[in-house]
Motif scaffolding. Structure first.
Motif, short mmCIF file in Angstrom:
data_model
loop_
_atom_site.label_atom_id
_atom_site.label_comp_id
_atom_site.label_asym_id
_atom_site.label_seq_id
_atom_site.Cartn_x
_atom_site.Cartn_y
_atom_site.Cartn_z
N ILE A 172 0.81 -1.04 -0.03
CA ILE A 172 0.09 0.23 0.04
C ILE A 172 1.02 1.16 0.17
N ALA A 173 0.31 2.15 -0.81
CA ALA A 173 0.91 3.66 -0.87
C ALA A 173 0.08 4.49 -0.69
N PHE A 174 0.52 5.55 0.36
CA PHE A 174 -0.54 6.68 0.52
C PHE A 174 0.12 8.05 -0.15
N VAL A 175 -0.68 8.89 -0.56
CA VAL A 175 -0.67 10.09 -0.94
C VAL A 175 -1.34 10.94 0.05
N ILE A 176 -0.80 12.11 0.62
CA ILE A 176 -1.68 12.87 1.48
C ILE A 176 -1.91 14.28 1.03
N ASP A 177 -3.18 14.74 0.33
CA ASP A 177 -3.38 15.71 -0.28
C ASP A 177 -3.53 17.22 0.44
N TYR A 194 6.92 5.85 8.10
CA TYR A 194 6.28 5.18 7.04
C TYR A 194 6.77 6.32 5.76
N PRO A 195 6.84 5.75 4.49
CA PRO A 195 7.23 6.34 3.33
C PRO A 195 6.06 7.35 2.83
N LEU A 196 5.35 8.42 3.19
CA LEU A 196 4.19 8.93 2.76
C LEU A 196 4.48 9.95 1.74
N ALA A 197 3.57 10.27 0.81
CA ALA A 197 3.98 11.42 -0.35
C ALA A 197 2.85 12.46 0.29
N MET A 198 3.70 13.55 0.41
CA MET A 198 2.64 14.88 0.92
C MET A 198 2.56 15.69 -0.36
N ALA A 199 1.31 16.06 -0.62
CA ALA A 199 1.20 16.90 -1.81
C ALA A 199 0.54 18.41 -1.29
N ILE A 200 1.41 19.29 -1.65
CA ILE A 200 0.83 20.58 -1.19
C ILE A 200 0.52 21.29 -2.09
N ILE A 201 -0.42 22.18 -1.85
CA ILE A 201 -1.04 23.02 -2.78
C ILE A 201 -0.37 24.40 -2.73
N PHE A 214 8.67 18.57 5.37
CA PHE A 214 8.63 17.15 4.77
C PHE A 214 9.95 17.02 4.12
N ARG A 215 10.85 17.76 3.77
CA ARG A 215 12.23 17.47 3.09
C ARG A 215 12.79 17.06 4.32
N ARG A 216 12.78 17.77 5.27
CA ARG A 216 13.57 17.65 6.65
C ARG A 216 13.30 16.13 7.09
N LEU A 217 12.08 15.62 7.25
CA LEU A 217 11.57 14.36 7.90
C LEU A 217 11.71 13.37 6.87
N GLY A 218 12.12 13.70 5.56
CA GLY A 218 12.42 12.52 4.65
C GLY A 218 11.07 11.88 4.07
N LYS A 219 10.14 12.91 3.92
CA LYS A 219 8.90 12.34 3.04
C LYS A 219 9.14 12.94 1.97
N THR A 220 8.17 12.39 0.88
CA THR A 220 8.31 12.64 -0.66
C THR A 220 7.52 14.02 -0.77
N VAL A 221 7.92 14.95 -1.29
CA VAL A 221 7.12 16.19 -1.61
C VAL A 221 6.49 16.48 -2.87
N PHE A 222 5.29 16.48 -3.12
CA PHE A 222 4.50 16.64 -4.22
C PHE A 222 4.09 18.15 -4.31
N LEU A 223 4.05 18.48 -5.56
CA LEU A 223 3.19 19.82 -5.99
C LEU A 223 1.86 19.06 -6.05
N HIS A 224 0.77 19.73 -5.34
CA HIS A 224 -0.58 19.46 -5.45
C HIS A 224 -1.17 20.36 -6.61
N GLN A 225 -1.09 20.17 -7.78
CA GLN A 225 -1.27 21.10 -8.80
C GLN A 225 -2.92 21.28 -9.14
N PRO A 226 -3.16 22.56 -8.88
CA PRO A 226 -4.84 22.96 -9.16
C PRO A 226 -4.89 22.93 -10.52
N MET A 227 -6.02 22.34 -10.81
CA MET A 227 -6.40 22.08 -12.26
C MET A 227 -7.96 22.21 -12.45
N GLU A 228 -8.41 22.80 -13.66
CA GLU A 228 -9.90 23.02 -13.86
C GLU A 228 -10.75 21.83 -13.54
N PRO A 229 -11.83 21.71 -12.69
CA PRO A 229 -12.79 20.80 -12.63
C PRO A 229 -13.91 21.13 -13.67
#
Length: 390
Positions: A172-177, A194-201, A214-229
């Protein structure tokens, strides 16, 4: 003289009324402004254009929540789901009567009962522990009985820690938006092992600070890119969004500035909202053309069943993954636990699963508590990139 007295009297009365009016005006202006009625905004769940799962948590506990609590308690005591020998239910008016029979096996009966009672109590019910564990919650009445066995005591040297093998091999992999709004929650979840991916708006109050945490704590840093709904403009994805009517040059500028807002370095990205944009091949091609300069990894949040984002990601030669399940369309902790357990069962059946949650208090608390439990079940919690297509 009489006329003068009458005129004088009228003047006095007029002056009194005028003074009262002025005093009322002054008091009205000096009085604290009436506080507008506070509008309580509902918790932000998944974007409104996402089709929600069809399993809402009812008021009070439901059968699934109870069965999840029992399953976790079995794992706590070195047992697995095969120890549940019988489960029957009977509808009695508005009340569902649930009867569960568990084989004690080699476990301590006292420990097993305490574990079940503790988990049920943590979900808001008040179990009674005797020969059986019984409780009522909402429209559910539950009785848990036990097949008692004489457990042979072993010397301390021979005791082994209980190991649950039921979910061995499941990944299982978790992404946290929606990261970027809360530093305390970022610190709390960032500190789990645990190796979580943290998605930042981007452009949220603590976007840059969250990325640094998140970088300091060794987590994966994501850009949570806003897109048109599809529901745009009724639902605005926010500053830095890529919109369908944007020229390609503006898409590039927007994406570049969003990455810079997180410190200029990211490990990957996924879409925030985007049910409209992720259905456009042209726009997703433009997005990947720019983002390849910053990262080779994208996770399609799968906010539309007609998304082409994953396919276009592969065509762009990037590392691509796709979300399989949202875990917190509702903020109730029992609901979130149930969704995670649903995902665990999918991972057991299919080998692996990617799940998305959000940086909210209920979700963070459930994950902090439940991640070690999943590990104890034999579930392998892995970096999201491990489950991507290459």
């Amino acid at each position: 003289m009489k006329k003068l007295l009458i005129v004088g009297a009228f003047a006095v009365v007029a002056a009194i009324f005028a003074s009262m009016g002025i005093l009322h005006f002054i008091l009205k202006d000096d009085a604290p402004a009436q506080k507008p009625k506070e509008v309580v905004q509902a918790p932000v769940n998944a974007p409104k254009d996402i089709a929600k799962d069809d399993n809402p948590h009812a008021q009070g506990l439901d059968k699934r929540s109870v069965m999840d609590a029992v399953a976790l308690s079995l794992f706590d005591n070195g047992l697995d789901s095969s120890s549940i020998k019988e489960t029957t239910e009977k509808q009695d008016g508005d009340v569902l009567r649930l009867h569960i029979i568990i084989d004690q096996g080699d476990a301590s009966l006292k420990s097993l009962k305490e574990s079940i009672a503790g988990r049920i109590s943590a979900m808001g019910a008040e179990p009674e522990v005797g020969k059986s564990v019984t409780f009522e919650s909402g429209n559910l009445a539950t009785v848990i009985d036990f097949i008692e066995r004489t457990v042979e005591k072993k010397p301390a040297a021979e005791k082994k820690p209980p190991v649950a093998h039921n979910y061995g091999g499941a990944k299982i992999a978790f992404v946290i938006d929606d990261c970027g709004y809360s530093v305390p929650l970022a610190e709390k979840l960032g500190r789990v092992k645990y190796p979580l991916a943290m998605a930042i708006i981007p452009y949220t109050p603590h976007s840059r600070e969250s990325a640094e945490i998140f970088r300091r704590l060794g987590k994966t840093v994501f850009l949570h890119q806003p897109m048109e709904p599809k529901s745009y403009p009724q639902n605005d994805p926010g500053k830095g969004a890529v919109l369908l009517n944007m020229p390609e040059s503006l898409v590039e500028i927007s994406l570049r500035k969003n990455v810079e807002d997180l410190g200029g370095k990211i490990d990957g990205f996924n879409n925030h909202m985007g049910s409209g944009l992720t259905e456009s091949r042209e726009k997703m091609q433009q997005v990947f053309s720019v983002m390849k300069s910053y990262t080779n990894f994208y996770v399609d949040s799968y906010t539309s069943p007609k998304t082409v984002a994953y396919d276009e990601c592969l065509k762009a030669g990037m590392v691509c993954a796709i979300n399989n399940k949202f875990i917190d369309n509702e903020s109730d902790p029992a609901y979130i636990r149930g969704k995670i357990m649903d995902g665990v069962n999918l991972a057991k059946a299919n080998g692996s699963i990617i799940m998305i949650g959000h940086l909210r208090e209920a979700t963070v608390n459930v994950l902090v508590e439940m991640l070690p439990e999943l590990e104890a079940m034999g579930v392998d919690i892995v970096p999201v990139k491990e489950l991507a297509a290459r």
